[in-house]
Scaffold this motif. Sequence first.
Motif, PDB file in Angstrom:
ATOM      1  N   ALA A  16       0.836  -1.202   0.000  1.00  0.00           N
ATOM      2  CA  ALA A  16       0.000   0.000   0.000  1.00  0.00           C
ATOM      3  C   ALA A  16       0.874   1.257   0.000  1.00  0.00           C
ATOM      4  CB  ALA A  16      -0.930  -0.013   1.205  1.00  0.00           C
ATOM      5  N   ASN A  17       1.960   1.240   0.765  1.00  0.00           N
ATOM      6  CA  ASN A  17       2.878   2.382   0.789  1.00  0.00           C
ATOM      7  C   ASN A  17       3.537   2.589  -0.572  1.00  0.00           C
ATOM      8  OD1 ASN A  17       2.350   3.013   3.455  1.00  0.00           O
ATOM      9  ND2 ASN A  17       4.019   1.741   4.230  1.00  0.00           N
ATOM     10  N   LEU A  18       3.902   1.495  -1.236  1.00  0.00           N
ATOM     11  CA  LEU A  18       4.498   1.616  -2.566  1.00  0.00           C
ATOM     12  C   LEU A  18       3.519   2.245  -3.551  1.00  0.00           C
ATOM     13  CD1 LEU A  18       6.369  -1.799  -2.885  1.00  0.00           C
ATOM     14  CD2 LEU A  18       7.396   0.468  -2.660  1.00  0.00           C
ATOM     15  N   VAL A  19       2.269   1.826  -3.476  1.00  0.00           N
ATOM     16  CA  VAL A  19       1.249   2.378  -4.370  1.00  0.00           C
ATOM     17  C   VAL A  19       1.066   3.866  -4.099  1.00  0.00           C
ATOM     18  CG1 VAL A  19      -1.204   2.287  -4.986  1.00  0.00           C
ATOM     19  CG2 VAL A  19       0.094   0.164  -4.733  1.00  0.00           C
ATOM     20  N   ILE A  20       1.056   4.252  -2.834  1.00  0.00           N
ATOM     21  CA  ILE A  20       0.931   5.671  -2.473  1.00  0.00           C
ATOM     22  C   ILE A  20       2.090   6.471  -3.071  1.00  0.00           C
ATOM     23  CG2 ILE A  20       1.118   7.295  -0.535  1.00  0.00           C
ATOM     24  CD1 ILE A  20      -0.512   5.200   1.097  1.00  0.00           C
TER      25      ILE A  20
END
Length: 71
Positions: free
Chosen positions: A15-19
């Motif tokens: 999720a952090n990578l997508v953000i």
Amino acid sequence: MEVAMWQDDMADSRANLVIENMIPTPNEDAVFAMMLEDIVPPPLVSQILLRLYDHPDADPALPVTPALALH
């Protein structure tokens, strides 16, 4: 129990990578899914990836063939 925590941590990391607009490719997702399925501890996953990319911090004793050697 520990594997469930790894799965939660992986979901958070993804999720952090997508953000950050660093969306993992399907192949990258498959590698991490395989590591979870095979119950590879996260520190070893990191070491395997470092070795695959022949990173200077990789443990040269880890029996993994660097990706550069495969070309």
